[in-house]
Write a protein that holds these residues in place. Structure first.
Motif, PDB file in Angstrom:
ATOM      1  N   SER A  16      -2.038  -4.475  -4.316  1.00  0.00           N
ATOM      2  CA  SER A  16      -2.449  -3.973  -5.276  1.00  0.00           C
ATOM      3  C   SER A  16      -1.542  -3.326  -5.992  1.00  0.00           C
ATOM      4  CB  SER A  16      -3.114  -3.313  -3.778  1.00  0.00           C
ATOM      5  OG  SER A  16      -1.136  -3.066  -3.069  1.00  0.00           O
ATOM      6  N   CYS A  17      -0.511  -3.398  -6.448  1.00  0.00           N
ATOM      7  CA  CYS A  17       0.741  -3.736  -7.062  1.00  0.00           C
ATOM      8  C   CYS A  17       1.534  -4.279  -8.122  1.00  0.00           C
ATOM      9  CB  CYS A  17       1.750  -1.729  -6.214  1.00  0.00           C
ATOM     10  SG  CYS A  17       2.302  -2.541  -5.171  1.00  0.00           S
ATOM     11  N   THR A  18       0.814  -4.981  -8.107  1.00  0.00           N
ATOM     12  CA  THR A  18       1.536  -5.636  -9.968  1.00  0.00           C
ATOM     13  C   THR A  18       2.137  -5.448 -10.328  1.00  0.00           C
ATOM     14  OG1 THR A  18      -0.395  -5.585 -10.971  1.00  0.00           O
ATOM     15  CG2 THR A  18      -1.005  -6.606  -9.382  1.00  0.00           C
ATOM     16  N   ASP A  44       4.613  -9.583   0.361  1.00  0.00           N
ATOM     17  CA  ASP A  44       3.859  -8.009   0.014  1.00  0.00           C
ATOM     18  C   ASP A  44       4.830  -8.440  -1.767  1.00  0.00           C
ATOM     19  OD1 ASP A  44       3.005  -7.781   1.899  1.00  0.00           O
ATOM     20  OD2 ASP A  44       2.352  -5.460   1.055  1.00  0.00           O
ATOM     21  N   PHE A  45       5.924  -8.803  -1.391  1.00  0.00           N
ATOM     22  CA  PHE A  45       6.825  -8.899  -3.158  1.00  0.00           C
ATOM     23  C   PHE A  45       7.799  -9.940  -3.018  1.00  0.00           C
ATOM     24  CE2 PHE A  45       6.295  -4.621  -2.015  1.00  0.00           C
ATOM     25  CZ  PHE A  45       5.097  -3.975  -2.921  1.00  0.00           C
ATOM     26  N   ALA A  92       0.409  -1.165  -0.093  1.00  0.00           N
ATOM     27  CA  ALA A  92      -0.374  -0.064  -0.251  1.00  0.00           C
ATOM     28  C   ALA A  92       0.627   1.188   0.207  1.00  0.00           C
ATOM     29  CB  ALA A  92      -0.987   0.106   1.325  1.00  0.00           C
ATOM     30  N   GLN A  93       1.835   1.058   0.909  1.00  0.00           N
ATOM     31  CA  GLN A  93       2.718   2.451   0.680  1.00  0.00           C
ATOM     32  C   GLN A  93       3.966   2.752  -0.660  1.00  0.00           C
ATOM     33  OE1 GLN A  93       3.769   3.658   4.660  1.00  0.00           O
ATOM     34  NE2 GLN A  93       1.876   2.631   5.476  1.00  0.00           N
ATOM     35  N   ALA A  94       4.214   1.164  -0.848  1.00  0.00           N
ATOM     36  CA  ALA A  94       5.830   1.402  -1.513  1.00  0.00           C
ATOM     37  C   ALA A  94       5.527   2.088  -2.410  1.00  0.00           C
ATOM     38  CB  ALA A  94       5.681  -0.112  -2.070  1.00  0.00           C
ATOM     39  N   LYS A 117      14.004   3.653  -1.110  1.00  0.00           N
ATOM     40  CA  LYS A 117      14.633   3.068  -1.203  1.00  0.00           C
ATOM     41  C   LYS A 117      13.615   1.782  -0.194  1.00  0.00           C
ATOM     42  CE  LYS A 117      19.169   2.889  -3.669  1.00  0.00           C
ATOM     43  NZ  LYS A 117      19.852   2.252  -4.738  1.00  0.00           N
ATOM     44  N   VAL A 118      13.000   0.499  -1.002  1.00  0.00           N
ATOM     45  CA  VAL A 118      11.747  -0.107   0.089  1.00  0.00           C
ATOM     46  C   VAL A 118      12.534  -1.203   0.489  1.00  0.00           C
ATOM     47  CG1 VAL A 118      10.293  -1.098   0.574  1.00  0.00           C
ATOM     48  CG2 VAL A 118      10.073   1.380   0.015  1.00  0.00           C
ATOM     49  N   ILE A 119      12.290  -1.750   1.343  1.00  0.00           N
ATOM     50  CA  ILE A 119      12.613  -3.182   1.941  1.00  0.00           C
ATOM     51  C   ILE A 119      11.863  -4.121   3.001  1.00  0.00           C
ATOM     52  CG2 ILE A 119      14.297  -4.685   3.369  1.00  0.00           C
ATOM     53  CD1 ILE A 119      16.492  -2.465   3.166  1.00  0.00           C
ATOM     54  N   ASP A 120      10.729  -5.038   2.060  1.00  0.00           N
ATOM     55  CA  ASP A 120       9.955  -5.691   3.241  1.00  0.00           C
ATOM     56  C   ASP A 120       9.598  -6.401   3.378  1.00  0.00           C
ATOM     57  OD1 ASP A 120       8.022  -5.694   3.324  1.00  0.00           O
ATOM     58  OD2 ASP A 120       6.684  -6.942   1.689  1.00  0.00           O
TER      59      ASP A 120
END
Lengths: 347, 347, 347, 347
Positions: free
Chosen positions: A118-120, A100-101, A82-84, A93-96
């Motif tokens: 939500s963000c395919t 989700d990924f 939702a936020q990435a 940069k995003v580390i989940d």
């Protein structure tokens, strides 16, 4: 100094990130968000951090995560996706650490996590956060889906055998009998993980199907370059930290003359965080408690056609937050082991 | 056969009642209520009971508790006082394992349990369920407020010293440093009692004031026939079952020549469920695991003026459900130990 | 680089020294002796150290301990006193983690340790290794008798109340009800500390008299400048690391107006390794797991005349090896916390 | 009343025999031998038995075992074979809980137990003590070699699949990944099973070869009537009691249409001590804690060709002493479950 944000600092992967980053000279924790606990010093919730961490939980609004260099999501599944997009658009940069990924196929995600993705469009770009497999892609990635705890141990244990299409073992009869400490279930209030329920007790769970199965099979297939199918049976064991994976692989006729000990040692000789034990050893989970090391032993009982691979890791470190710091180091050109030279705590 | 109803069979005192009653030849469990789980066989929730208990949870409506001879409340505080009047009116005996009928003073109840007492008229009639103190009243009682887990151990440990106005120890400097296993907190989903929180950890709690303090002081004062004041400090210890109370009492000058070992042995010689250990012993909680026995040792370090009394019990048995069965036996004229001759499980 | 020798590296205090020194930039571990294990790499016995410690056990002869700057004795009682004179004569500093140099009175030593003291002439010189009390003497000492695990926690908890003859509490009715994890019993093969004996169990021990009693009373009397007498009751709790001391002190009339919270906070404000928690807190042993911190809370239930002081420490760190490194740092003019900034491991 | 002797009452199987026999109305424990502890009341060593067992340890000479109806050996390997011939000659039945009479081939015995077998002539006569397999032979036997703890769980889990030459599963790719509580290692003082070593830790052991491997393969082959080969990997898990065996079996093409749930349910429907759980269940070790029940679940993940069979038992009861009492009951014509109707202790 790298400016770090953490979304979801009230769970075990969150507090573990804070423990490790407290000893990391190259980063500054800018914000730890928790809408529910906003205003409370983090060290009030986790007194172990008193004297090392002086940040307080903040609301997402106060946190100004867009000003960070990197944001870790130590949240339940569904939050990061939702936020990435917005963070990435802002150059963060995003580390989940959640799922989700991880899965490349949105249908698989929906099947196992019971929510639509939500963000395919980001799934193809996201790099799977397992440094020993994807080191180069991680270095240039914007978005990481960290490997899960069980999948990390299973993939490391099979990596030397499957990598690059090797024909050493059968790829459709693999079994991973995995045992996890209770912290793997997180810090949610649930009856099943109460001390009086999980203590002095041992059980399997998720035998019909566990979320980590598709992740493991996706990862192994990518490593192998061809479909790999593994039966995954997780168990809950009465300890706090640690995963022990016992992996069973049938040797193909063309693999029978392989020196498996040597194969493993050579594959991991340059890996700071994978330790191949001497032949005949049995790794203990406590030998990696609190550290980012995975230790592996390879057995071939009776010199027969069955390989038994034993892998231990700390599920919260190499299986989660430690590995996330390792990945962050790679993304920012820092020494891969910075902040991670924590000697395991034994006894 | 005594017809038994249990209200609230999904917690630890409920399942423990079922374990003990399954081996009791004189009773039949007629109904176990749980509105939430109605219809589910009890043994589906607690597979340990498969083969011994074949009753299913029922709604209160289905349960027809008024047809029972006795109803146990293994519920949170507040439930028994809502239902007891109607059951008593129907001639059913009531044994409450919660706190509704422990404190004689409704103001104290309200202070510690944050709810108004709904049937204060029954408080005077209710008998405090500690057989070693109130055996005769219990035999003829209709309504029992069972002694709490900590209070049972503390009162048994001080009984020979205080009973009947004895002037052996100071009654205003008493200390009970008590340690409980985690099952004492019940089967509620809460973060603080998760395996990963309560495991490998030790802490005090409720130092400012704990609900068992007024109960202990009320009980000791009744035993002594004069006000007694004790400082109670409970601690949580990483085991499932068991309470260990370490009680400190200053000997008065007039008590100095007492043979305390003998005093304790003589006081409890006829008590089936209190075992005074030989001089110099230290009781272990596991020596009573699963059984209704409390074991006690009396020490006088350096032959000085401080008595150190060590008491162990299984908090779910002598501290709760076992003692409740003991009380039921008394109420119905059965042998006091029927169904309770369960040998402790060690190791 | 300080050249360090360790005598007795096969026990828990030995391996803990190695863990901490592995992360200490100012020292080099020159030798770890064990006649029995000579030749075996230390990391073969303790795989947790693989990748951090590459020294092997050596015989005392090979070890050439006289070439060291400092030698730690992580041995059973009696070993240090046999070897210390020769090392000191060679200019080597000696830090004994056992009890050989704790008690000042050789008769007391003989009484409690059942052996004659072999170098009583050194007892006067030996400094008691509790930095918060004896910092200045430690800086110039050649020979240290490290404080024991229980005594450290009890003395820290009473230090602000007794120091320099303060008349705040009664000094002849003190009680310390202490609970230790099982690692406090060491790594000896004994039935009583087997997992199946000590697990899921709680008991007191040594109620008649424990070796740490004379040490505690000697230490408290030295702090106070007048005789102090404390009743010490140790208990074994089913966790690996950690000590929780619950200390009971009666406030004297002249102490009644004291702000005890403030007294404790001010006393320890400059101590890196003592953390006074906010009023009302209850420290958990896990909040210091693996670290050199002691955390303390002060309670005065009902604002009465009884103080309840709660102290937690990791028995192997602040109670043994960590504190020994702290003392070594002082002896060699290093920053007091060098090598000790290890964040506690929670959960 | 059957007159019972126990050789070796100081270990866990010994004390467990005493616990169970204390509640058995048809037997009288005549003697418990221990040369080392002769004269000491058994309940002094195991206070859990105070009030239930009043016999003292005796020397073999005093014990007059030849006057018993049956003698249990709860001893290390090698003791029973030294004493059995004389007892049998005197008309005493012998039940050995150790391994002396398990393996039919003396060479195998010598290989795995490192001692020569001293009465190989008795091996043919000795009946393997697994009631669900050998009930009829047991009824008329003079000499029993009780099944081992792991082998019991593995054989029960495979019994319905292999019995009588059934062709449902591959018999040369079987895997048993077994997890045992620490009490399985006995009450010997050893470093590896100390609380601080085995606690909060998980590891495999004996991967190269474990004494129970030949026993399992001998037993399965006897059940099947043809050679069966199974890879056995035991693990140590930080709990006191319990074994969880996860068994992997490849379904043969001719077995694919089998209703395995029904097969298991029908096979065990008349067995008091084997409980087949509903489809989809995962048994917990605690659901059998203290009881003689084994609980089994059968899974077929993804309806594929791999069966996953989960078996739990209490290693000290169904895996040792409880099963030995079951066998004794059969030998003496008592009801098979007499003395064994002990409800599992949960939590």
């Amino acid at each position: 100094m790298i400016k770090v944000g953490i979304v979801g600092g009230t769970g075990y992967t969150g507090v573990e990130l804070l423990r490790l980053l407290a000893g990391h000279k190259g980063v500054k924790v800018h914000a730890v968000t928790s809408r529910k606990e906003a205003g409370m010093p983090v060290a009030d919730m986790f007194p172990s951090l008193r004297g090392w961490v002086d940040v307080a939980f903040s609301t997402p609004e106060e946190a100004d995560l867009k000003s960070c260099d990197v944001v870790f999501f130590a949240t339940p599944h569904g939050v990061a996706m939702a936020q990435a997009p917005e963070l990435l658009a802002a150059g963060v940069k995003v580390i989940d650490l959640a799922a989700d990924f991880r899965l490349k196929d949105p249908a698989e995600f929906q099947k196992w996590y019971a929510m639509e993705h939500s963000c395919t469009d980001l799934l193809a770009e996201a790099v799977y956060g397992l440094a020993e497999v994807n080191r180069e892609q991680i270095k240039s990635a914007r978005l990481i889906g960290m490997a899960g705890c069980y999948p990390t141990s299973v993939q490391l244990g099979l990596l030397p055998l499957l990598e690059g299409g090797k024909q050493l073992i059968e790829t459709n009869t693999l079994i991973a009998d995995c045992k996890s400490g209770v912290s793997g279930a997180g810090r949610k209030a649930e009856v099943g993980t109460l001390f009086s329920e999980a203590g002095d007790n041992f059980k399997a769970y998720g035998v019909k199907g566990h979320r980590h199965s598709p992740e493991i099979n996706q990862g192994l297939s990518a490593i192998h370059g061809a479909p790999v199918s593994l039966t995954f049976v997780p168990h809950l064991t009465p300890m706090i930290r640690g995963i022990h994976s016992t992996i069973y692989a049938r040797i193909k006729p063309e693999g029978r003359d392989t020196d498996f000990q040597k194969l493993f040692e050579e594959r991991f000789v340059d890996e700071r965080f994978v330790d191949v034990l001497p032949a005949g050893s049995c790794p203990e989970t406590r030998s990696v408690r609190g550290s980012n090391i995975a230790r592996i032993a390879v057995h071939r009982p009776g010199n027969g056609d069955l390989l038994v691979i034993l892998v231990v890791e700390d599920n919260l470190v190499k299986g989660a937050s430690g590995q996330a710091v390792q990945v962050m180091n790679l993304m920012f050109g820092l020494p891969e082991s910075q902040g991670l030279e924590v000697v395991p705590l034994l006894p």
